[in-house]
Write an enzyme that holds these catalytic residues in place. Sequence first.
Site, PDB file in Angstrom:
ATOM      1  N   CYS A  55     -16.279 -37.684 -20.750  1.00 34.49           N
ATOM      2  CA  CYS A  55     -15.663 -38.771 -21.521  1.00 34.49           C
ATOM      3  C   CYS A  55     -14.440 -39.335 -20.809  1.00 34.49           C
ATOM      4  CB  CYS A  55     -15.268 -38.273 -22.906  1.00 34.49           C
ATOM      5  SG  CYS A  55     -16.670 -37.760 -23.920  1.00 34.49           S
ATOM      6  N   ARG A 132     -23.370 -40.993 -26.690  1.00 32.79           N
ATOM      7  CA  ARG A 132     -22.762 -42.072 -25.894  1.00 32.79           C
ATOM      8  C   ARG A 132     -23.518 -43.381 -26.165  1.00 32.79           C
ATOM      9  NH1 ARG A 132     -19.467 -39.104 -22.638  1.00 32.79           N
ATOM     10  NH2 ARG A 132     -20.170 -36.975 -22.296  1.00 32.79           N
TER      11      ARG A 132
END
Length: 219
Positions: A55, A132
Amino acid sequence: MENTIENNVTSMPRIGDEAPDFKAKTTKGDIQMADFAKDKWIVMFSHPADFTPVCTTEMSGFATRKAEFEALNTELLGLSIDSIHAHLGWVSNVKEKTGVYFDFPIIADIDMKVSKLYGMLQPNESETAAVRAVFFIDPKKKIRLIMYYPLNVGRNMDEILRALEALQTSDEHSVAMPLDWKKGDKVIVPPPKNLAEMEARIADDSCEKVDFYLAKKSL
């Protein structure tokens, strides 16, 4: 618009749907989706958690290329199922350690409201972390393209920008984009819809034709 399924997880909106409205706290203040980024495109993207390695690389990628999104009249909007305090701590930490500043709003979706509304929670992957997801939302708040990646695979920033520019170019010129299209490449002219248009296309020497149904031109 909510399409509720079992386990209180809502199915994701589809391409062509109006982006579901919501109110949320972000690192740049409260937002109402219906009023956010007026007259701009929005790229809204979720990440599984703050202070995690993949991330961090992705958010840094959005941050370092923010000017490219701005040049395409686009506002970035991040999200994860973390508190506003975790977001602020992570933003500060990354800036301190790498010099990269996440200067775009990140939704604090601690109650999972937005994640459920947009189908970002997928129980077979995780019940507590958003996958995601990337939603491309046009200035009319219509969802135009959706990307989904699992927790362990980072996204491709070049492809996100390429897809955004392809959508905008297609809208502006009423054309379609071939495989691997990027700015400067030829675009696909819409195919004929009747015999008269087919005959006109066959006689047209202004575009590159593989056949009457597949023709390309430069913009």
